[in-house]
Design a protein around this motif. Structure first.
Motif, PDB file in Angstrom:
ATOM      1  N   GLU A   1       0.831  -1.208   0.000  1.00 40.92           N
ATOM      2  CA  GLU A   1       0.000   0.000   0.000  1.00 40.92           C
ATOM      3  C   GLU A   1       0.863   1.255   0.000  1.00 40.92           C
ATOM      4  OE1 GLU A   1      -2.617  -0.582   3.315  1.00 40.92           O
ATOM      5  OE2 GLU A   1      -4.195  -1.401   2.023  1.00 40.92           O
ATOM      6  N   GLU A   2       1.969   1.225   0.745  1.00 44.02           N
ATOM      7  CA  GLU A   2       2.867   2.376   0.743  1.00 44.02           C
ATOM      8  C   GLU A   2       3.477   2.581  -0.647  1.00 44.02           C
ATOM      9  OE1 GLU A   2       5.768   1.910   3.770  1.00 44.02           O
ATOM     10  OE2 GLU A   2       4.390   2.365   5.422  1.00 44.02           O
ATOM     11  N   HIS A   3       3.833   1.476  -1.310  1.00 43.06           N
ATOM     12  CA  HIS A   3       4.394   1.562  -2.661  1.00 43.06           C
ATOM     13  C   HIS A   3       3.365   2.146  -3.627  1.00 43.06           C
ATOM     14  CE1 HIS A   3       7.545   0.684  -5.471  1.00 43.06           C
ATOM     15  NE2 HIS A   3       6.794  -0.110  -6.210  1.00 43.06           N
ATOM     16  N   ARG A   4       2.118   1.680  -3.518  1.00 36.95           N
ATOM     17  CA  ARG A   4       1.054   2.209  -4.376  1.00 36.95           C
ATOM     18  C   ARG A   4       0.843   3.697  -4.111  1.00 36.95           C
ATOM     19  NH1 ARG A   4      -4.768   0.825  -2.450  1.00 36.95           N
ATOM     20  NH2 ARG A   4      -3.904   2.218  -0.853  1.00 36.95           N
ATOM     21  N   ASN A   5       0.815   4.096  -2.829  1.00 39.65           N
ATOM     22  CA  ASN A   5       0.572   5.502  -2.496  1.00 39.65           C
ATOM     23  C   ASN A   5       1.677   6.407  -3.012  1.00 39.65           C
ATOM     24  OD1 ASN A   5      -1.755   4.721  -1.201  1.00 39.65           O
ATOM     25  ND2 ASN A   5      -0.834   4.699   0.851  1.00 39.65           N
ATOM     26  N   LEU A   6       2.911   5.904  -2.991  1.00 35.97           N
ATOM     27  CA  LEU A   6       4.016   6.694  -3.527  1.00 35.97           C
ATOM     28  C   LEU A   6       3.859   6.884  -5.032  1.00 35.97           C
ATOM     29  CD1 LEU A   6       6.715   8.137  -3.263  1.00 35.97           C
ATOM     30  CD2 LEU A   6       7.854   5.905  -3.402  1.00 35.97           C
ATOM     31  N   LEU A   7       3.481   5.808  -5.745  1.00 36.87           N
ATOM     32  CA  LEU A   7       3.271   5.931  -7.190  1.00 36.87           C
ATOM     33  C   LEU A   7       2.130   6.889  -7.502  1.00 36.87           C
ATOM     34  CD1 LEU A   7       3.736   2.272  -8.466  1.00 36.87           C
ATOM     35  CD2 LEU A   7       5.136   4.257  -9.052  1.00 36.87           C
ATOM     36  N   LEU A   8       1.061   6.841  -6.721  1.00 33.81           N
ATOM     37  CA  LEU A   8      -0.066   7.757  -6.939  1.00 33.81           C
ATOM     38  C   LEU A   8       0.380   9.211  -6.751  1.00 33.81           C
ATOM     39  CD1 LEU A   8      -2.970   5.832  -5.129  1.00 33.81           C
ATOM     40  CD2 LEU A   8      -2.773   6.297  -7.592  1.00 33.81           C
ATOM     41  N   ARG A   9       1.202   9.453  -5.739  1.00 37.42           N
ATOM     42  CA  ARG A   9       1.681  10.821  -5.523  1.00 37.42           C
ATOM     43  C   ARG A   9       2.598  11.263  -6.662  1.00 37.42           C
ATOM     44  NH1 ARG A   9       3.285  12.998   0.292  1.00 37.42           N
ATOM     45  NH2 ARG A   9       1.041  12.598   0.383  1.00 37.42           N
ATOM     46  N   MET A  10       3.448  10.342  -7.134  1.00 30.55           N
ATOM     47  CA  MET A  10       4.327  10.674  -8.244  1.00 30.55           C
ATOM     48  C   MET A  10       3.516  10.990  -9.503  1.00 30.55           C
ATOM     49  SD  MET A  10       7.293   7.794  -7.610  1.00 30.55           S
ATOM     50  CE  MET A  10       8.181   8.161  -9.135  1.00 30.55           C
ATOM     51  N   ASN A  11       2.444  10.206  -9.729  1.00 28.91           N
ATOM     52  CA  ASN A  11       1.578  10.470 -10.873  1.00 28.91           C
ATOM     53  C   ASN A  11       0.922  11.843 -10.761  1.00 28.91           C
ATOM     54  OD1 ASN A  11       2.059   8.119 -12.269  1.00 28.91           O
ATOM     55  ND2 ASN A  11       0.277   7.025 -11.454  1.00 28.91           N
TER      56      ASN A  11
END
Length: 236
Positions: A193-203
């Motif tokens: 979930e942390e990995h997904r949240n980081l990608l969402l923020r980068m997007n």
């Protein structure tokens, strides 16, 4: 109570103080004068210790499972140990008063493996050679310390012990393994979930590369699978 028999050493069956090392220590110290009583409780604590009391000539008592709020412990003890008395809780006090004044018979010698395991549990002995004398190496790791487990012999019930001192019946080992598995799955869920949240923020900030959407889709699948696993184990 025998010195060091209850509080010293590593947990047995996930607990310290624990019933089995107390019974084992009492059996070694008092022999046929020891009286073990298993009351209401979960799983199979007390069975191995009660068996040790029996082997040293002591008296084995269990609460009637039909009278117990949680019948697992007394029922398991009766399945694996030849008990002397099985009574409702309200009758145990009178029985213990009678046993306290009964004249014991001749005391027999304590079996070597019983004395050794009692010493291991009290941390008097705790090395590979000593534990190997009690059983054979098992293809499992100790969930308490990560060390190797040995299957302990001379018992009617499957038991395991590591050289550090942790000890388990098969039921408690299974329960501890399940607990560790759930902990690991929760950690995996958090990391995904942390990995997904980081990608969402980068997007959102326009710093993700072209493969970001595909990676998010895979992460979403992994997260859903992990959540399904947690639901299937009943984890809260």
């Amino acid at each position: 109570m025998p010195p060091g028999g209850m509080y010293a050493g590593a947990p047995e069956n996930r607990a310290r103080p624990a019933i089995d090392p107390l019974f084992r220590s009492a059996a070694v110290e008092y022999g046929n004068r020891a009286v073990g009583v298993v009351l209401s409780g979960y799983l199979d604590d007390g069975t191995a210790g009660l068996e040790t009391i029996r082997s040293c000539g002591g008296v084995c008592v269990v609460q009637d499972p039909d009278d117990a709020e949680y019948p697992d412990m007394p029922r398991n003890a009766m399945q694996h140990v030849l008990v002397d008395f099985c009574l409702p809780g309200a009758e145990l006090g009178a029985l213990l008063s009678e046993l306290a004044v009964r004249e014991p018979g001749r005391r027999s010698a304590v079996q070597e493996h019983v004395a050794v395991e009692a010493a291991v549990a009290k941390r008097v002995l705790s090395d590979l050679e000593t534990v190997e004398s009690l059983g054979r190496q098992a293809p499992f790791n100790c969930p308490g310390c990560g060390g190797v487990l040995w299957q302990i012999g001379n018992s009617t019930e499957l038991r395991f012990r590591c050289h550090t001192g942790h000890a388990y019946t098969a039921a408690t080992l299974l329960a501890k393994q399940t607990e560790k598995m759930e902990e690991t799955i929760w950690v995996a869920l958090r990391m995904f979930e942390e990995h997904r949240n980081l990608l969402l923020r980068m997007n959102a900030e326009g710093s993700a590369n072209s493969s970001g959407a595909e990676r998010l889709e895979k992460l979403h699948l992994h997260i859903q699978r992990i959540r399904t696993m947690l639901r299937s184990t009943g984890a809260k």
